[in-house]
Motif scaffolding. Sequence first.
Motif, PDB file in Angstrom:
ATOM      1  N   CYS A 124      49.208  14.469  19.098  1.00 52.32           N
ATOM      2  CA  CYS A 124      48.921  13.051  19.361  1.00 52.32           C
ATOM      3  C   CYS A 124      49.904  12.119  18.648  1.00 52.32           C
ATOM      4  O   CYS A 124      49.837  10.905  18.818  1.00 52.32           O
ATOM      5  N   GLY A 125      50.793  12.657  17.833  1.00 52.17           N
ATOM      6  CA  GLY A 125      51.837  11.827  17.211  1.00 52.17           C
ATOM      7  C   GLY A 125      51.401  11.083  15.959  1.00 52.17           C
ATOM      8  O   GLY A 125      52.186  10.324  15.386  1.00 52.17           O
ATOM      9  N   LEU A 126      50.165  11.292  15.496  1.00 47.23           N
ATOM     10  CA  LEU A 126      49.715  10.593  14.282  1.00 47.23           C
ATOM     11  C   LEU A 126      50.573  11.014  13.084  1.00 47.23           C
ATOM     12  O   LEU A 126      50.819  12.203  12.881  1.00 47.23           O
ATOM     13  N   VAL A 127      51.014  10.020  12.312  1.00 49.85           N
ATOM     14  CA  VAL A 127      51.822  10.293  11.121  1.00 49.85           C
ATOM     15  C   VAL A 127      50.932  10.101   9.894  1.00 49.85           C
ATOM     16  O   VAL A 127      50.236   9.094   9.778  1.00 49.85           O
ATOM     17  N   ALA A 128      50.943  11.069   8.993  1.00 51.05           N
ATOM     18  CA  ALA A 128      50.144  10.959   7.760  1.00 51.05           C
ATOM     19  C   ALA A 128      51.077  10.968   6.561  1.00 51.05           C
ATOM     20  O   ALA A 128      51.883  11.886   6.395  1.00 51.05           O
ATOM     21  N   TYR A 129      50.976   9.937   5.756  1.00 55.02           N
ATOM     22  CA  TYR A 129      51.797   9.811   4.542  1.00 55.02           C
ATOM     23  C   TYR A 129      51.002  10.309   3.342  1.00 55.02           C
ATOM     24  O   TYR A 129      49.773  10.315   3.362  1.00 55.02           O
ATOM     25  N   PRO A 130      51.708  10.666   2.263  1.00 52.65           N
ATOM     26  CA  PRO A 130      50.987  11.040   1.039  1.00 52.65           C
ATOM     27  C   PRO A 130      50.081   9.891   0.589  1.00 52.65           C
ATOM     28  O   PRO A 130      50.468   8.728   0.670  1.00 52.65           O
ATOM     29  N   ARG A 131      48.909  10.252   0.139  1.00 56.26           N
ATOM     30  CA  ARG A 131      47.949   9.216  -0.259  1.00 56.26           C
ATOM     31  C   ARG A 131      48.227   8.769  -1.695  1.00 56.26           C
ATOM     32  O   ARG A 131      48.423   9.589  -2.590  1.00 56.26           O
ATOM     33  N   ILE A 132      48.235   7.460  -1.901  1.00 55.50           N
ATOM     34  CA  ILE A 132      48.328   6.900  -3.251  1.00 55.50           C
ATOM     35  C   ILE A 132      47.169   5.920  -3.396  1.00 55.50           C
ATOM     36  O   ILE A 132      47.002   5.038  -2.558  1.00 55.50           O
ATOM     37  N   SER A 133      46.356   6.093  -4.427  1.00 54.87           N
ATOM     38  CA  SER A 133      45.187   5.223  -4.621  1.00 54.87           C
ATOM     39  C   SER A 133      45.448   4.281  -5.790  1.00 54.87           C
ATOM     40  O   SER A 133      45.433   4.711  -6.949  1.00 54.87           O
ATOM     41  N   PRO A 134      45.713   3.000  -5.513  1.00 48.09           N
ATOM     42  CA  PRO A 134      45.984   2.078  -6.616  1.00 48.09           C
ATOM     43  C   PRO A 134      44.726   1.755  -7.431  1.00 48.09           C
ATOM     44  O   PRO A 134      43.633   1.623  -6.870  1.00 48.09           O
ATOM     45  N   ALA A 135      44.913   1.651  -8.729  1.00 49.29           N
ATOM     46  CA  ALA A 135      43.814   1.287  -9.626  1.00 49.29           C
ATOM     47  C   ALA A 135      44.377   0.326 -10.664  1.00 49.29           C
ATOM     48  O   ALA A 135      45.563   0.410 -11.007  1.00 49.29           O
TER      49      ALA A 135
ATOM     50  N   ALA B 234      44.709  18.941  15.373  1.00 46.36           N
ATOM     51  CA  ALA B 234      45.785  19.918  15.587  1.00 46.36           C
ATOM     52  C   ALA B 234      46.532  20.184  14.277  1.00 46.36           C
ATOM     53  O   ALA B 234      46.453  19.397  13.332  1.00 46.36           O
ATOM     54  N   HIS B 235      47.259  21.300  14.241  1.00 45.35           N
ATOM     55  CA  HIS B 235      48.092  21.634  13.088  1.00 45.35           C
ATOM     56  C   HIS B 235      49.228  20.626  12.976  1.00 45.35           C
ATOM     57  O   HIS B 235      49.927  20.389  13.942  1.00 45.35           O
ATOM     58  N   THR B 236      49.447  20.066  11.803  1.00 41.22           N
ATOM     59  CA  THR B 236      50.550  19.108  11.631  1.00 41.22           C
ATOM     60  C   THR B 236      51.810  19.850  11.208  1.00 41.22           C
ATOM     61  O   THR B 236      51.751  21.013  10.811  1.00 41.22           O
ATOM     62  N   GLY B 237      52.926  19.168  11.301  1.00 40.35           N
ATOM     63  CA  GLY B 237      54.193  19.725  10.820  1.00 40.35           C
ATOM     64  C   GLY B 237      54.921  18.675  10.011  1.00 40.35           C
ATOM     65  O   GLY B 237      54.541  17.494  10.030  1.00 40.35           O
ATOM     66  N   PRO B 238      55.983  19.073   9.270  1.00 39.87           N
ATOM     67  CA  PRO B 238      56.717  18.074   8.477  1.00 39.87           C
ATOM     68  C   PRO B 238      57.453  17.098   9.386  1.00 39.87           C
ATOM     69  O   PRO B 238      57.947  17.488  10.452  1.00 39.87           O
ATOM     70  N   LYS B 239      57.500  15.847   8.997  1.00 42.77           N
ATOM     71  CA  LYS B 239      58.279  14.857   9.739  1.00 42.77           C
ATOM     72  C   LYS B 239      59.706  14.956   9.199  1.00 42.77           C
ATOM     73  O   LYS B 239      59.910  14.891   7.993  1.00 42.77           O
ATOM     74  N   PRO B 240      60.697  15.140  10.087  1.00 43.70           N
ATOM     75  CA  PRO B 240      62.031  15.484   9.587  1.00 43.70           C
ATOM     76  C   PRO B 240      62.777  14.372   8.865  1.00 43.70           C
ATOM     77  O   PRO B 240      63.737  14.646   8.158  1.00 43.70           O
TER      78      PRO B 240
END
Length: 282
Positions: free
Chosen positions: A149-160, A133-139
């Motif tokens: 479905c309520g899934l929360v997606a955070y910005p991805r950070i890939s540690p190296a 589904a289309h996501t929206g900003p979390k306020p």
Amino acid sequence: MSKTRLLRGNIYNRYLPGIVPEPSEPNKKWWFIFKTGKLLVRNNGLAAEIPFFEEPSEIGVSTKFNLYLGTLDGYGCYAAVTDAEVSPQEGLEFREIRPLFGVLNDDILLLSFKAKQLAEWSRISQFCGRCGAHTGPKPDEMAKICPQCGLVAYPRISPAVITAIIKDDSILLAHNYKFVNNRYSLIAGFVEPGETLEDTVRREIMEEVGIKVQNIRYFASQPWPFPDSLMVGFTAEYESGDITVDGVEIRDAAWFKSGSLPELPDGMSIARKIIEWFKDNY
Ligand SMILES: [Zn+2]
């Protein structure tokens, strides 16, 4: 010999993070607008500045995925993406970020790193990874939420990790096939699930140059938005083994003394900061 210019500055010198603009914020805003990874800047002689205006339409640019970042010097700042074939007003130009080191103020360059990473994340996280589904900003935090479905997606950070390996008065530097010219740098690699950072240091060094290290110590870290890394710098001492390059990523590796270093990465990278530390101390 002139001292190499290193990236200094701090993202929070002039910037305050925020999720939702305050009603009292002035109309003019800072716009970090990206087009295929290039940043729109206003050329100002030898320097460059982030464009400052009310709406992108004012300068003939249409933006998507606009994301409020907080305030810079008290004015709202936004990250956004444009893919339209726009020719921005005179004096404005899309430029690669890396050559803007020393051209943009260091604090602003670091904020551009953040904006670049978030603009790209805003673009690729439009749809829920679980139900589509289309996501929206979390306020209440920097995240996207799925209304279905309520899934929360955070910005991805890939540690190296990136490590200076020291043996007596020498440092191990390697030429990666991906490096330009005959540049040499430190051994680096991405953290894998289940590893501590120290595990990654040991594994990457063993895989790429076939040696064992000891006394691994944290040095410093740096965000690296190409596309979404956090580089964590270490120093380590040589323990045992002979240099054996993998031939896949690494073409050549050798021990270098501070008086006879090869071509090095520029001062924007943490790699160069660690190598400068080695030059000052060995
Ligand atoms: Zn969903």
